[in-house]
Design a protein around this motif. Sequence first.
Motif, PDB file in Angstrom:
ATOM      1  N   ALA A   1      74.864 -41.463  43.262  1.00 39.67           N
ATOM      2  CA  ALA A   1      75.825 -40.056  43.007  1.00 39.67           C
ATOM      3  C   ALA A   1      76.507 -39.701  41.808  1.00 39.67           C
ATOM      4  CB  ALA A   1      77.144 -40.477  44.118  1.00 39.67           C
ATOM      5  N   GLY A   2      76.419 -38.558  40.995  1.00 33.22           N
ATOM      6  CA  GLY A   2      77.124 -38.753  39.950  1.00 33.22           C
ATOM      7  C   GLY A   2      76.514 -36.788  39.414  1.00 33.22           C
ATOM      8  N   ALA A   3      77.685 -36.226  39.395  1.00 28.25           N
ATOM      9  CA  ALA A   3      77.176 -34.951  38.069  1.00 28.25           C
ATOM     10  C   ALA A   3      76.721 -35.197  36.963  1.00 28.25           C
ATOM     11  CB  ALA A   3      78.637 -34.395  37.844  1.00 28.25           C
TER      12      ALA A   3
ATOM     13  N   LYS B   1      85.331 -41.695  41.680  1.00 26.07           N
ATOM     14  CA  LYS B   1      86.260 -41.401  43.153  1.00 26.07           C
ATOM     15  C   LYS B   1      84.787 -41.828  44.637  1.00 26.07           C
ATOM     16  CE  LYS B   1      89.480 -38.618  41.732  1.00 26.07           C
ATOM     17  NZ  LYS B   1      90.673 -37.338  42.095  1.00 26.07           N
ATOM     18  N   THR B   2      83.756 -41.248  44.235  1.00 19.95           N
ATOM     19  CA  THR B   2      82.464 -41.211  45.416  1.00 19.95           C
ATOM     20  C   THR B   2      82.668 -43.130  45.185  1.00 19.95           C
ATOM     21  OG1 THR B   2      81.863 -39.379  44.393  1.00 19.95           O
ATOM     22  CG2 THR B   2      79.918 -41.143  45.686  1.00 19.95           C
ATOM     23  N   THR B   3      82.649 -43.843  44.118  1.00 24.16           N
ATOM     24  CA  THR B   3      82.584 -45.370  44.616  1.00 24.16           C
ATOM     25  C   THR B   3      83.207 -45.791  45.311  1.00 24.16           C
ATOM     26  OG1 THR B   3      81.129 -45.079  42.513  1.00 24.16           O
ATOM     27  CG2 THR B   3      81.430 -47.146  43.153  1.00 24.16           C
ATOM     28  N   ARG B   4      84.731 -45.464  45.096  1.00 20.63           N
ATOM     29  CA  ARG B   4      85.918 -45.918  45.298  1.00 20.63           C
ATOM     30  C   ARG B   4      85.849 -45.848  47.074  1.00 20.63           C
ATOM     31  NH1 ARG B   4      90.491 -43.702  42.406  1.00 20.63           N
ATOM     32  NH2 ARG B   4      89.840 -44.653  41.388  1.00 20.63           N
TER      33      ARG B   4
ATOM     34  N   GLU C   1      80.047 -34.155  51.886  1.00 21.46           N
ATOM     35  CA  GLU C   1      80.998 -34.242  53.104  1.00 21.46           C
ATOM     36  C   GLU C   1      81.541 -35.392  52.984  1.00 21.46           C
ATOM     37  OE1 GLU C   1      77.232 -30.973  54.309  1.00 21.46           O
ATOM     38  OE2 GLU C   1      78.306 -31.983  52.428  1.00 21.46           O
ATOM     39  N   ASP C   2      80.532 -36.354  53.934  1.00 23.17           N
ATOM     40  CA  ASP C   2      80.709 -37.977  54.293  1.00 23.17           C
ATOM     41  C   ASP C   2      81.512 -38.073  53.559  1.00 23.17           C
ATOM     42  OD1 ASP C   2      78.631 -36.769  56.342  1.00 23.17           O
ATOM     43  OD2 ASP C   2      77.163 -37.833  55.365  1.00 23.17           O
ATOM     44  N   LEU C   3      81.767 -37.549  52.421  1.00 16.44           N
ATOM     45  CA  LEU C   3      82.262 -39.406  51.249  1.00 16.44           C
ATOM     46  C   LEU C   3      84.008 -39.041  51.542  1.00 16.44           C
ATOM     47  CD1 LEU C   3      79.306 -40.044  48.652  1.00 16.44           C
ATOM     48  CD2 LEU C   3      80.940 -41.775  50.198  1.00 16.44           C
ATOM     49  N   LEU C   4      83.973 -37.115  51.895  1.00 13.39           N
ATOM     50  CA  LEU C   4      85.360 -36.570  51.854  1.00 13.39           C
ATOM     51  C   LEU C   4      86.807 -37.892  52.628  1.00 13.39           C
ATOM     52  CD1 LEU C   4      84.965 -33.317  53.059  1.00 13.39           C
ATOM     53  CD2 LEU C   4      85.384 -34.164  50.496  1.00 13.39           C
ATOM     54  N   PRO C   5      87.705 -37.411  52.311  1.00 11.40           N
ATOM     55  CA  PRO C   5      88.619 -38.658  52.541  1.00 11.40           C
ATOM     56  C   PRO C   5      88.955 -38.121  54.321  1.00 11.40           C
ATOM     57  CG  PRO C   5      89.422 -37.721  50.787  1.00 11.40           C
ATOM     58  CD  PRO C   5      88.224 -37.373  50.878  1.00 11.40           C
ATOM     59  N   GLU C   6      89.461 -37.257  54.124  1.00  9.09           N
ATOM     60  CA  GLU C   6      89.388 -37.131  56.049  1.00  9.09           C
ATOM     61  C   GLU C   6      88.087 -37.344  57.285  1.00  9.09           C
ATOM     62  OE1 GLU C   6      88.100 -33.296  53.998  1.00  9.09           O
ATOM     63  OE2 GLU C   6      89.150 -34.906  53.445  1.00  9.09           O
ATOM     64  N   ARG C   7      87.269 -38.043  56.279  1.00 10.64           N
ATOM     65  CA  ARG C   7      85.683 -38.122  56.689  1.00 10.64           C
ATOM     66  C   ARG C   7      85.540 -39.870  56.816  1.00 10.64           C
ATOM     67  NH1 ARG C   7      82.106 -33.937  56.997  1.00 10.64           N
ATOM     68  NH2 ARG C   7      80.408 -35.332  58.736  1.00 10.64           N
TER      69      ARG C   7
ATOM     70  N   TRP D   1      83.036 -46.989  36.971  1.00 10.57           N
ATOM     71  CA  TRP D   1      82.148 -46.596  38.196  1.00 10.57           C
ATOM     72  C   TRP D   1      81.894 -48.275  38.202  1.00 10.57           C
ATOM     73  CZ3 TRP D   1      76.954 -43.781  36.316  1.00 10.57           C
ATOM     74  CH2 TRP D   1      76.195 -44.279  37.415  1.00 10.57           C
ATOM     75  N   GLU D   2      81.623 -48.750  37.342  1.00  6.68           N
ATOM     76  CA  GLU D   2      81.187 -50.393  37.933  1.00  6.68           C
ATOM     77  C   GLU D   2      82.345 -51.000  38.437  1.00  6.68           C
ATOM     78  OE1 GLU D   2      79.404 -52.509  34.177  1.00  6.68           O
ATOM     79  OE2 GLU D   2      77.642 -50.830  34.333  1.00  6.68           O
ATOM     80  N   ALA D   3      83.784 -50.878  37.743  1.00  7.34           N
ATOM     81  CA  ALA D   3      84.798 -51.034  38.455  1.00  7.34           C
ATOM     82  C   ALA D   3      85.350 -51.114  39.554  1.00  7.34           C
ATOM     83  CB  ALA D   3      86.142 -50.778  37.378  1.00  7.34           C
ATOM     84  N   GLU D   4      84.455 -49.350  40.507  1.00  4.29           N
ATOM     85  CA  GLU D   4      85.235 -49.551  41.699  1.00  4.29           C
ATOM     86  C   GLU D   4      84.515 -50.182  42.615  1.00  4.29           C
ATOM     87  OE1 GLU D   4      87.746 -48.374  42.749  1.00  4.29           O
ATOM     88  OE2 GLU D   4      88.461 -47.884  40.844  1.00  4.29           O
ATOM     89  N   ALA D   5      82.839 -50.608  41.588  1.00  2.00           N
ATOM     90  CA  ALA D   5      82.168 -51.301  42.716  1.00  2.00           C
ATOM     91  C   ALA D   5      82.400 -52.607  42.554  1.00  2.00           C
ATOM     92  CB  ALA D   5      80.318 -51.058  41.881  1.00  2.00           C
ATOM     93  N   ARG D   6      82.879 -52.878  41.548  1.00  2.70           N
ATOM     94  CA  ARG D   6      83.111 -54.920  42.158  1.00  2.70           C
ATOM     95  C   ARG D   6      83.957 -55.331  42.712  1.00  2.70           C
ATOM     96  NH1 ARG D   6      82.077 -54.700  36.250  1.00  2.70           N
ATOM     97  NH2 ARG D   6      80.442 -56.041  35.709  1.00  2.70           N
ATOM     98  N   LYS D   7      84.373 -54.207  43.252  1.00  2.00           N
ATOM     99  CA  LYS D   7      85.771 -54.432  44.201  1.00  2.00           C
ATOM    100  C   LYS D   7      85.656 -54.993  45.615  1.00  2.00           C
ATOM    101  CE  LYS D   7      88.765 -51.666  41.767  1.00  2.00           C
ATOM    102  NZ  LYS D   7      89.879 -50.323  42.100  1.00  2.00           N
TER     103      LYS D   7
END
Length: 286
Positions: A57-59, A79-82, A33-39, A133-139
Amino acid sequence: MKVAITGSTGFIGRHLTAFLISKGADVQAIRREDLLPERKLDLIALLNGCDAIINLAGASINCRWSKTNKLKIRDSRVKTTRTLVQAINELGNKPEVFISVSAVGIYTDKKEIWSEREGAYDEGFLSKVCQEWEAEARKIHDDVRLVIPRLGVVLSKDGGAFPKMALPFRLFAGVRIASGNQGFSWIHLKDLLEIFWTIINTKKIKGVINCTAPQMCDNLIFTYSMAKESHRPVFLSIPSLLFKLMYGERASIFTKGQKVFPYKLLNYGFMFQFPEIKTALRELCH
């Protein structure tokens, strides 16, 4: 030292949290819930002052790969990593290191051995997820040291894949999968926890790190080593076609595999407690 962890309630996360606390770290769990956009503002406040942030994180991929589940597998990582990276980049007081895990499933199985110095990517679902996943981390901002541990199969007595892998042997039903030549890159949980601690405390470690034991292993080596340590026979081989009929696209988890070498870890002088599958299984089976 303050360390924030996503996926802290998962198999690796639970063990890593306890391990870091034993080292004297102050561990902050980042909940879904900490990773929701509104939070977003709350997340930024939560991360402020952290020395290290670890993204686990990852299902689970251990499910039927329906369209819905595949989307969940992807989004829970990408999305979590982003979201996490965007929050870190807005911090006034950024962490020294951001550790965002990936998996050796990113590599193709078309070559004998891959290290961090060379690697071709597979075209399957899991590899594409890892690449995004890795591409988002590299940002992440240049001021933050980025480490991407590519994990092999994590072996432990009390969670993850090993209890399921060991069950057929305990029931006298141990089998080889297909030809048995498919790579099986693994890491003992105790070694993985020490690797995380080494990464946090070694500033020269950057970029992709293969987190696998140095012994090259395949399904055949694992199967017969497991049979020996559990004092059970290996009865037969299950053809890959049967796995495809049973599991569909997910059969690739069992019938394909990569042989991955931890070049960087060895180059940095990391000492594995369990470098060979026989020593790992001896500890896990007894």
